[in-house]
Design an enzyme around this catalytic site. Structure first.
Site, mmCIF file in Angstrom:
data_model
loop_
_atom_site.group_PDB
_atom_site.id
_atom_site.type_symbol
_atom_site.label_atom_id
_atom_site.label_comp_id
_atom_site.label_asym_id
_atom_site.label_seq_id
_atom_site.Cartn_x
_atom_site.Cartn_y
_atom_site.Cartn_z
ATOM 1 N N LYS A 213 0.841 -1.199 0.000
ATOM 2 C CA LYS A 213 0.000 0.000 0.000
ATOM 3 C C LYS A 213 0.878 1.251 0.000
ATOM 4 O O LYS A 213 0.674 2.169 -0.781
ATOM 5 C CB LYS A 213 -0.923 -0.028 1.231
ATOM 6 C CG LYS A 213 -1.820 1.168 1.331
ATOM 7 C CD LYS A 213 -2.760 1.066 2.516
ATOM 8 C CE LYS A 213 -3.518 2.375 2.670
ATOM 9 N NZ LYS A 213 -4.376 2.397 3.840
ATOM 10 N N GLU A 219 10.484 -4.902 4.290
ATOM 11 C CA GLU A 219 10.531 -6.304 3.850
ATOM 12 C C GLU A 219 10.256 -6.403 2.349
ATOM 13 O O GLU A 219 10.934 -7.120 1.621
ATOM 14 C CB GLU A 219 9.474 -7.126 4.607
ATOM 15 C CG GLU A 219 9.744 -7.310 6.091
ATOM 16 C CD GLU A 219 9.178 -6.184 6.958
ATOM 17 O OE1 GLU A 219 8.899 -5.080 6.434
ATOM 18 O OE2 GLU A 219 9.031 -6.414 8.168
ATOM 19 N N GLY A 275 -4.847 -1.782 5.069
ATOM 20 C CA GLY A 275 -4.071 -2.934 4.588
ATOM 21 C C GLY A 275 -4.749 -4.266 4.876
ATOM 22 O O GLY A 275 -4.874 -5.125 4.010
ATOM 23 N N ARG A 276 -5.239 -4.430 6.109
ATOM 24 C CA ARG A 276 -5.845 -5.718 6.479
ATOM 25 C C ARG A 276 -7.234 -5.918 5.896
ATOM 26 O O ARG A 276 -7.836 -6.979 6.070
ATOM 27 C CB ARG A 276 -5.830 -5.885 8.003
ATOM 28 C CG ARG A 276 -6.404 -4.709 8.766
ATOM 29 C CD ARG A 276 -6.060 -4.770 10.253
ATOM 30 N NE ARG A 276 -6.505 -3.586 10.974
ATOM 31 C CZ ARG A 276 -5.811 -2.452 11.063
ATOM 32 N NH1 ARG A 276 -4.649 -2.341 10.459
ATOM 33 N NH2 ARG A 276 -6.274 -1.421 11.744
ATOM 34 N N GLU A 361 -4.522 -6.197 15.092
ATOM 35 C CA GLU A 361 -4.024 -4.922 14.571
ATOM 36 C C GLU A 361 -5.149 -3.872 14.623
ATOM 37 O O GLU A 361 -4.893 -2.694 14.816
ATOM 38 C CB GLU A 361 -3.489 -5.091 13.140
ATOM 39 C CG GLU A 361 -2.625 -3.913 12.706
ATOM 40 C CD GLU A 361 -1.805 -4.182 11.452
ATOM 41 O OE1 GLU A 361 -0.582 -4.017 11.487
ATOM 42 O OE2 GLU A 361 -2.405 -4.555 10.431
ATOM 43 N N HIS A 392 -4.307 -32.513 18.520
ATOM 44 C CA HIS A 392 -3.114 -33.242 18.964
ATOM 45 C C HIS A 392 -2.015 -32.289 19.395
ATOM 46 O O HIS A 392 -0.864 -32.700 19.550
ATOM 47 C CB HIS A 392 -2.627 -34.167 17.845
ATOM 48 C CG HIS A 392 -3.668 -35.181 17.477
ATOM 49 N ND1 HIS A 392 -3.779 -36.396 18.128
ATOM 50 C CD2 HIS A 392 -4.692 -35.133 16.589
ATOM 51 C CE1 HIS A 392 -4.815 -37.059 17.623
ATOM 52 N NE2 HIS A 392 -5.383 -36.310 16.686
ATOM 53 N N LYS A 501 9.742 -0.190 13.906
ATOM 54 C CA LYS A 501 10.319 0.098 12.579
ATOM 55 C C LYS A 501 11.397 1.173 12.709
ATOM 56 O O LYS A 501 12.482 1.060 12.143
ATOM 57 C CB LYS A 501 9.230 0.582 11.608
ATOM 58 C CG LYS A 501 8.194 -0.458 11.225
ATOM 59 C CD LYS A 501 7.210 0.128 10.202
ATOM 60 C CE LYS A 501 6.014 -0.770 9.972
ATOM 61 N NZ LYS A 501 4.979 -0.167 9.148
HETATM 62 O O1 F6P Z 1 3.273 -2.783 9.739
HETATM 63 C C1 F6P Z 1 1.910 -2.976 9.647
HETATM 64 C C2 F6P Z 1 1.391 -2.717 8.271
HETATM 65 O O2 F6P Z 1 1.296 -1.351 8.046
HETATM 66 C C3 F6P Z 1 0.063 -3.408 8.035
HETATM 67 O O3 F6P Z 1 -1.008 -2.686 8.491
HETATM 68 C C4 F6P Z 1 0.080 -3.588 6.561
HETATM 69 O O4 F6P Z 1 -0.863 -4.523 6.148
HETATM 70 C C5 F6P Z 1 1.517 -4.019 6.346
HETATM 71 O O5 F6P Z 1 2.245 -3.246 7.272
HETATM 72 C C6 F6P Z 1 2.050 -3.834 4.966
HETATM 73 O O6 F6P Z 1 2.045 -2.493 4.561
HETATM 74 P P1 F6P Z 1 2.209 -2.117 3.044
HETATM 75 O O7 F6P Z 1 1.100 -2.726 2.286
HETATM 76 O O8 F6P Z 1 2.179 -0.619 3.021
HETATM 77 O O9 F6P Z 1 3.548 -2.646 2.574
#
Ligand code: F6P
Length: 532
Positions: A213, A219, A275-276, A361, A392, A501
Site C-alpha cells: 500500500k 521487507e 491494509g488488512r 491490529e 493433537h 520500525k
Molecule cells: O506494519 C503494519 C502494516 O502497516 C500493516 O497494516 C500492513 O498490512 C503491512 O504493514 C504492509 O504495509 P504495506 O502494504 O504498506 O507494505
C-alpha cells in the site's frame, strides 16, 4: 482522497465503561460463574434456535456460550446505546471515521457496484477492470515474459495485509485455481525463503507481484530488490521493473513509478482501504489470478451479502453484532482475553493468522477514538490452527487447563474435494470437541476428569466457494468493527507498529546509541561480534 467529499460527523466522547448496561453486565458477571452452559440448555429447549443465526450459506450456532438470556439482553442494550449504529452508517457513507489518520474507511465500497459516490465508484470500477484484464491475460497465456514464454509462476511479494489475505484466500479456494499457474507468497525479511524459491523457478515464466500500500515497507522493498537482481542476472534485462516480469500494486503509484515500475503495470488502490481490509481491492490481484475474474467477482458479491445484512438487520439478528457481543462478554466481563480459531478444513490453514491480524491490529488499542486512555480491555489474543491437528497439539489445555479459551469451530458441510466418509469423520471430530468442551465428563480419577462448561461457537459454511469465503470474511470484518465501535476505539489505524520500525532503522544506521537499554546494547554487540 481520490475526490471523496469528507464530512466529519461522528460523535466521540463516549465512555463504554460509563454506560449503565456495561455496569449492569459487570454485576451480572459476578454471579455468572455459578451458571453452566448445560443448565442453560436444560432450562430452555429453544436455546439453539434463539442463539443461532443463518446468513445465506453461513450458519452460526453460538448457543454453547456462557451467556444467559439476561446477559444476552444487556449485551444487546449495550450495543444499542453505544456509538455502533451511528458509526456503522458513517462508515458505509464514507465519512471520516479513521480520525487519527484523517481517512474514510471504504473497503465496503470495493464490493458495492452501486456505491453512492460516483467518483469513487468509477475509480473502483477502473481498477477492477484493470485487475481482471491483466489477470485474464496472464491466465490465458496472452501475457508473455520478456523471452516469449507464458507465465506459469506468480510470486506475490508483500507483508501483513498485502500478503495474508491473498495467501489465505488462494489456499482456501484452490478448488477454483488455474491448473497451470503456481502461486507463491514471499513476505518475511528472512532471505532464505526467497532464495530457495528462486532456485526452483524459471525466470522466463515468472511474474512478480509487488504488493505494498505504502511502497515503503522494508521487507517488501528488500525482497523486491532480490527479485529484480535475479531477473536482471538471469535474463540480462537492464530495467526489470519495467518488464513483463513485474506488476506493482499500491496506493502510492508515484513511489512505484520512482522505483521504475511501468505505469501501465501498476494496479492502484486508495488510502481509504486499510491494509488488512485490502484483499477486495487490487491487492487481491493474486486471488484474481488464481481463481479467475468471474470467481473474484463472486468473492466480492459474497462479501456484499454480509454488508447488506450488517447494514439492514436488527441488532438482535445481526450476526457481526452478536459475534462482537460474545467477544466483549468474555473479554471485558469474564476477563478471558484469548480466542482460538479452529477450522476443520486444511484449506483454511491461513485463516487463524488472517483473523489474528484483523482482530489484533485493528483493536489492540489502549486509547479511545479521542486519544483518551480506556479503562477496559480491548482485542483478544487471536490464535489457532486447523483441526484435527490442533486436537493433537493444544486441545489438552482447552479441555483440562486451569483457564478456559472460547473456541471458534469452522466446518464445511459439503466438501467436493474430500471423500465423503473421511469428511464425515472430520466433521464428527469438530462436533465431538465442542460437545466435550461444554459437557465435560466427571471421573473419580482426577487425571481423567473433564470439568466442561467451556464455551465455543460453531460456524458452518454450506460449501467453500468464492461467495461463501467472501461472506465469512466480511462477517468477521464487521465483527471486529462492532467490537471497536462499542469500545469506542479507532479500529483502522495501527500506530503501534511504528516504533519498532524506527528503532530498526536507528540500529541499522547508527548502531547502539544511548537510546537503547543495556540488554539490547549487549545483544547487539554479541550479534555483531558473531558476524565479525
Ligand atoms: O506494519 C503494519 C502494516 O502497516 C500493516 O497494516 C500492513 O498490512 C503491512 O504493514 C504492509 O504495509 P504495506 O502494504 O504498506 O507494505
Amino acid at each position: 482522497m481520490g475526490g471523496i467529499i469528507i464530512k466529519v460527523n461522528i460523535k466521540t466522547q463516549y465512555k463504554a465503561s460509563a454506560n449503565r448496561h456495561w455496569k449492569k453486565l459487570d454485576k451480572l458477571s459476578k454471579s455468572a460463574s455459578t451458571d453452566t452452559i448445560e443448565n442453560y440448555f436444560l432450562k430452555d429447549t429453544e436455546r439453539v434456535s434463539k442463539y443461532s443465526i443463518a446468513l445465506k450459506e453461513l450458519y452460526v450456532d453460538f448457543s454453547k456460550n456462557l451467556i444467559s438470556d439476561e446477559i444476552f439482553r444487556e449485551l444487546n442494550y449495550l450495543a444499542a446505546t453505544s456509538p455502533l449504529l451511528e458509526r456503522r452508517d458513517s462508515m458505509f457513507k464514507g465519512e471520516l471515521i479513521n480520525l487519527s489518520e484523517c481517512r474514510s474507511v471504504l473497503h465496503t465500497a470495493l464490493r458495492d457496484p452501486a456505491f453512492q459516490d460516483k467518483n469513487i465508484s468509477e475509480q473502483i470500477a477502473t481498477q477492477l477492470d484493470k485487475v481482471t484484464k491483466i489477470a485474464g491475460q496472464v491466465r490465458s497465456g496472452e501475457w508473455i515474459g520478456s523471452q516469449g514464454q507464458i507465465i506459469n509462476n506468480i510470486v506475490n511479494i508483500g507483508i501483513g495485509g498485502s500478503d495474508i489475505g491473498p495467501k489465505m484466500a488462494c489456499e482456501a479456494l484452490k478448488e477454483f485455481a488455474h491448473p497451470r499457474l503456481k502461486l507463491y507468497f514471499i513476505s518475511n525479511l528472512d532471505d532464505e525463503p526467497i532464495r530457495s524459491l528462486l532456485n526452483r523457478l524459471d525466470p522466463r515464466s515468472t511474474l512478480f507481484v509487488i504488493s505494498s500500500k505504502t511502497f515503503t515497507t522494508q521487507e517488501t522493498i528488500i525482497n523486491t530488490q532480490v527479485a529484480v537482481d535475479w531477473i536482471e542476472e538471469k535474463l540480462g534485462i537492464t530495467d526489470p521493473l519495467n518488464s513483463p516480469h513485474f506488476v506493482a500494486i499500491t496506493a502510492s503509484p508515484k513511489l512505484a513509478i520512482k522505483h521504475g515500475v511501468a505505469p501501465d503495470q501498476i494496479l492502484e488502490f486508495w488510502e481509504w482501504v486499510g491494509g488488512r481490509f485490502s484483499l477486495w481491492s487490487s491487492a487481491g490481484f493474486a486471488i484474481c489470478l488464481c481463481i479467475g475474474p468471474d470467481n473474484f467477482r463472486r468473492f466480492l458479491a459474497g462479501a456484499k451479502k454480509a454488508d447488506e445484512h450488517f447494514q439492514h438487520t436488527p441488532l438482535k439478528e445481526n450476526l457481526p453484532v452478536q459475534l462482537a457481543l460474545i467477544s466483549i462478554w468474555y473479554n471485558n466481563f469474564l476477563h478471558v482475553q484469548s480466542n482460538a480459531i479452529v477450522p476443520y478444513c486444511e484449506r483454511l490453514s491461513h485463516l487463524p493468522s488472517f483473523l489474528q491480524q484483523l482482530e489484533m491490529e485493528s483493536n489492540g488499542k489502549r486509547v479511545d477514538i479521542d486519544g483518551l486512555p480506556i479503562d477496559y480491555d480491548s482485542a483478544s489474543v487471536t490464535w489457532g490452527q486447523t483441526g484435527t491437528n490442533a486436537q493433537h497439539a493444544f486441545f489438552q489445555m482447552l479441555h483440562q487447563g486451569t483457564c478456559y479459551v472460547p473456541v471458534d469451530f469452522i466446518g464445511i458441510a459439503k466438501d467436493s474435494l474430500s471423500e465423503a466418509k473421511q469428511h464425515r469423520m472430520l466433521l464428527a471430530n469438530m462436533l465431538a470437541q465442542g460437545a466435550a468442551l461444554m459437557s465435560g465428563s466427571h471421573h473419580d480419577d482426577s487425571f481423567r476428569d473433564y470439568p466442561g462448561n467451556r464455551p465455543s461457537t460453531t460456524f458452518i459454511l454450506d460449501e467453500l466457494t468464492p461467495e461463501t469465503l467472501g461472506l465469512f470474511i466480511s462477517v468477521h470484518e464487521h465483527r471486529v468493527f462492532c467490537e471497536g465501535a462499542i469500545w469506542n476505539i479507532n479500529s483502522f489505524d495501527q500506530w503501534g507498529v511504528e516504533l519498532g520500525k524506527q528503532l530498526t532503522l536507528e540500529l541499522l544506521e547508527k548502531g547502539v546509541t544511548p537510546t537503547f537499554d543495556a540488554s539490547t546494547s549487549s545483544l547487539f554487540k554479541r550479534l555483531n561480534t558473531t558476524v565479525d
